[in-house]
Design a protein around this motif. Sequence first.
Motif, PDB file in Angstrom:
ATOM      1  N   ASN A 119      23.788  50.695  16.190  1.00  0.00           N
ATOM      2  CA  ASN A 119      22.519  51.241  16.674  1.00  0.00           C
ATOM      3  C   ASN A 119      22.075  52.478  15.905  1.00  0.00           C
ATOM      4  O   ASN A 119      20.882  52.811  15.888  1.00  0.00           O
ATOM      5  CB  ASN A 119      22.622  51.579  18.163  1.00  0.00           C
ATOM      6  CG  ASN A 119      22.656  50.337  19.039  1.00  0.00           C
ATOM      7  OD1 ASN A 119      22.176  49.270  18.641  1.00  0.00           O
ATOM      8  ND2 ASN A 119      23.227  50.459  20.227  1.00  0.00           N
ATOM      9  N   GLU A 148      18.210  36.637  20.921  1.00  0.00           N
ATOM     10  CA  GLU A 148      17.404  37.854  20.812  1.00  0.00           C
ATOM     11  C   GLU A 148      18.081  38.873  19.897  1.00  0.00           C
ATOM     12  O   GLU A 148      17.430  39.491  19.032  1.00  0.00           O
ATOM     13  CB  GLU A 148      17.187  38.457  22.194  1.00  0.00           C
ATOM     14  CG  GLU A 148      16.314  39.702  22.200  1.00  0.00           C
ATOM     15  CD  GLU A 148      16.105  40.275  23.590  1.00  0.00           C
ATOM     16  OE1 GLU A 148      15.513  41.368  23.684  1.00  0.00           O
ATOM     17  OE2 GLU A 148      16.534  39.644  24.573  1.00  0.00           O
ATOM     18  N   THR A 149      19.403  39.031  20.060  1.00  0.00           N
ATOM     19  CA  THR A 149      20.139  39.959  19.203  1.00  0.00           C
ATOM     20  C   THR A 149      20.160  39.458  17.769  1.00  0.00           C
ATOM     21  O   THR A 149      20.058  40.244  16.823  1.00  0.00           O
ATOM     22  CB  THR A 149      21.575  40.138  19.719  1.00  0.00           C
ATOM     23  OG1 THR A 149      21.535  40.555  21.075  1.00  0.00           O
ATOM     24  CG2 THR A 149      22.328  41.191  18.906  1.00  0.00           C
ATOM     25  N   CYS A 150      20.272  38.146  17.604  1.00  0.00           N
ATOM     26  CA  CYS A 150      20.231  37.553  16.259  1.00  0.00           C
ATOM     27  C   CYS A 150      18.916  37.900  15.568  1.00  0.00           C
ATOM     28  O   CYS A 150      18.910  38.289  14.389  1.00  0.00           O
ATOM     29  CB  CYS A 150      20.413  36.043  16.358  1.00  0.00           C
ATOM     30  SG  CYS A 150      20.207  35.163  14.800  1.00  0.00           S
ATOM     31  N   SER A 161      23.709  35.986  21.393  1.00  0.00           N
ATOM     32  CA  SER A 161      22.342  36.102  21.872  1.00  0.00           C
ATOM     33  C   SER A 161      21.319  35.819  20.768  1.00  0.00           C
ATOM     34  O   SER A 161      21.382  36.409  19.685  1.00  0.00           O
ATOM     35  CB  SER A 161      22.117  37.513  22.424  1.00  0.00           C
ATOM     36  OG  SER A 161      20.752  37.820  22.533  1.00  0.00           O
ATOM     37  N   HIS A 214      16.995  40.419  16.221  1.00  0.00           N
ATOM     38  CA  HIS A 214      17.012  41.868  15.964  1.00  0.00           C
ATOM     39  C   HIS A 214      17.805  42.177  14.693  1.00  0.00           C
ATOM     40  O   HIS A 214      17.387  43.019  13.876  1.00  0.00           O
ATOM     41  CB  HIS A 214      17.614  42.593  17.168  1.00  0.00           C
ATOM     42  CG  HIS A 214      17.866  44.047  16.940  1.00  0.00           C
ATOM     43  ND1 HIS A 214      16.866  44.940  16.613  1.00  0.00           N
ATOM     44  CD2 HIS A 214      19.024  44.776  16.978  1.00  0.00           C
ATOM     45  CE1 HIS A 214      17.385  46.147  16.459  1.00  0.00           C
ATOM     46  NE2 HIS A 214      18.687  46.077  16.670  1.00  0.00           N
ATOM     47  N   GLU A 271      28.901  48.484  18.599  1.00  0.00           N
ATOM     48  CA  GLU A 271      27.454  48.416  18.806  1.00  0.00           C
ATOM     49  C   GLU A 271      26.829  49.803  18.686  1.00  0.00           C
ATOM     50  O   GLU A 271      25.713  49.952  18.179  1.00  0.00           O
ATOM     51  CB  GLU A 271      27.140  47.807  20.168  1.00  0.00           C
ATOM     52  CG  GLU A 271      25.658  47.570  20.380  1.00  0.00           C
ATOM     53  CD  GLU A 271      25.351  46.750  21.610  1.00  0.00           C
ATOM     54  OE1 GLU A 271      24.179  46.345  21.767  1.00  0.00           O
ATOM     55  OE2 GLU A 271      26.271  46.504  22.413  1.00  0.00           O
ATOM     56  N   THR A 320      19.291  51.696  13.299  1.00  0.00           N
ATOM     57  CA  THR A 320      18.020  51.081  13.662  1.00  0.00           C
ATOM     58  C   THR A 320      16.818  51.919  13.237  1.00  0.00           C
ATOM     59  O   THR A 320      15.694  51.444  13.248  1.00  0.00           O
ATOM     60  CB  THR A 320      17.962  50.826  15.184  1.00  0.00           C
ATOM     61  OG1 THR A 320      18.184  52.060  15.871  1.00  0.00           O
ATOM     62  CG2 THR A 320      19.009  49.804  15.595  1.00  0.00           C
ATOM     63  N   ALA A 357      29.478  38.648  20.353  1.00  0.00           N
ATOM     64  CA  ALA A 357      28.579  39.757  20.695  1.00  0.00           C
ATOM     65  C   ALA A 357      28.770  40.804  19.603  1.00  0.00           C
ATOM     66  O   ALA A 357      29.715  40.728  18.809  1.00  0.00           O
ATOM     67  CB  ALA A 357      28.921  40.332  22.068  1.00  0.00           C
ATOM     68  N   ILE A 358      27.869  41.775  19.537  1.00  0.00           N
ATOM     69  CA  ILE A 358      28.081  42.857  18.567  1.00  0.00           C
ATOM     70  C   ILE A 358      29.355  43.598  18.942  1.00  0.00           C
ATOM     71  O   ILE A 358      29.559  43.991  20.083  1.00  0.00           O
ATOM     72  CB  ILE A 358      26.878  43.817  18.552  1.00  0.00           C
ATOM     73  CG1 ILE A 358      25.647  43.109  17.988  1.00  0.00           C
ATOM     74  CG2 ILE A 358      27.196  45.053  17.701  1.00  0.00           C
ATOM     75  CD1 ILE A 358      24.405  43.983  17.916  1.00  0.00           C
ATOM     76  N   SER A 364      24.850  35.225  11.774  1.00  0.00           N
ATOM     77  CA  SER A 364      24.337  35.549  13.102  1.00  0.00           C
ATOM     78  C   SER A 364      23.656  34.334  13.729  1.00  0.00           C
ATOM     79  O   SER A 364      23.843  34.040  14.917  1.00  0.00           O
ATOM     80  CB  SER A 364      23.350  36.721  13.016  1.00  0.00           C
ATOM     81  OG  SER A 364      23.980  37.889  12.541  1.00  0.00           O
TER      82      SER A 364
END
Length: 355
Positions: A193, A283-285, A281, A287, A189, A196, A331-332, A271
Amino acid sequence: MNSINTSNYPIHFKTSSYTELNTHLKTANYSKIFVLVDQNTHEFCLPYFLSNLETDLEVEIIEIEAGEIHKNIETCSGVWNVLSELEADRKSLLINLGGGVITDLGGFVASTFKRGMAYIQVPTTLLSMVDASIGGKTGVDLGHLKNQIGVINTGEMVLIDINYLNTLPENQMRSGLAEMLKHGLIYSEDYWNKFTALEKLSLDDLDVLIHESIDIKNQIVEKDPLEHHVRKTLNYGHTLGHAIESYYLSQPDKTAFLHGEAIAIGMILASFISTKLTGFSTETCQHIKDTIVDVFGQPKISGKDIQPIIDLLKFDKKNEHGKINFVLLEAIGKPKINCQVENNLIFDAFNFYNS
């Protein structure tokens, strides 16, 4: 930048890689050197490469046509014939100077000519630097079906020189970023990041990220060289991504996707599917989708094309015992292999991507 030493070959970086190459050439006792290029690398990369090459050996240049459409057995046959006509033997060396098509095809040609000659990978695209040239996977397409014919066989070394990236168009740079994003999603992760805020990255930042991406892939490959378990995670986004790439390559009336462009879509799809099957998640998907769309845009997949794309999944290399196997995320940095997915969920994933 420090070299990465794998179990079977070293990966050298920057201009010091040519020092390593030239030292190797002095001690390896090759009979002749062949350099495989396409039209683009012949023009834009070969002069620079040859200016860094120090050898008294005869050097022959072999050129093939550029593009995924030429990554096939017919092209291999042409290269094999040229090698034979130029009296290559099992002590000859093939240096593959180019992107993923050149490194995949050239590695396969070398691995099979006279039952195996030495080869060295000199990737010139971001995609081939962080993915295609690392790990010993070689091969070609069968018709429009990706990488159906090949062997896993490592070369003598890989040379990573980001100066070649100055020759790339923007879409080819983006294509390579897809594999780097994938490495973050399946492994780290923290690494994910770092992407981003791509607009803030300098070329020096990219240099460091390339080294880290190669290191991630190598760590995975070292644990599972022949792809029986953990190496399968490197196929995240590739099950549907390859099907999308293959389908568009087979449609003369459609604009083909570059490999990374198709894999980027495949990662969004995987994802979304993960949110339904592994508890990933939502929300993470979202993102992940937003991050990828910011880089690659969002070319829509027509509803009438989805079923033909799904039909191509039966040719995926990860399939076992008639089952289509996906790599998903819990998860990531926490992938899950050998997941089966119903077709209705794949349609839902495309609807999410297109929305």
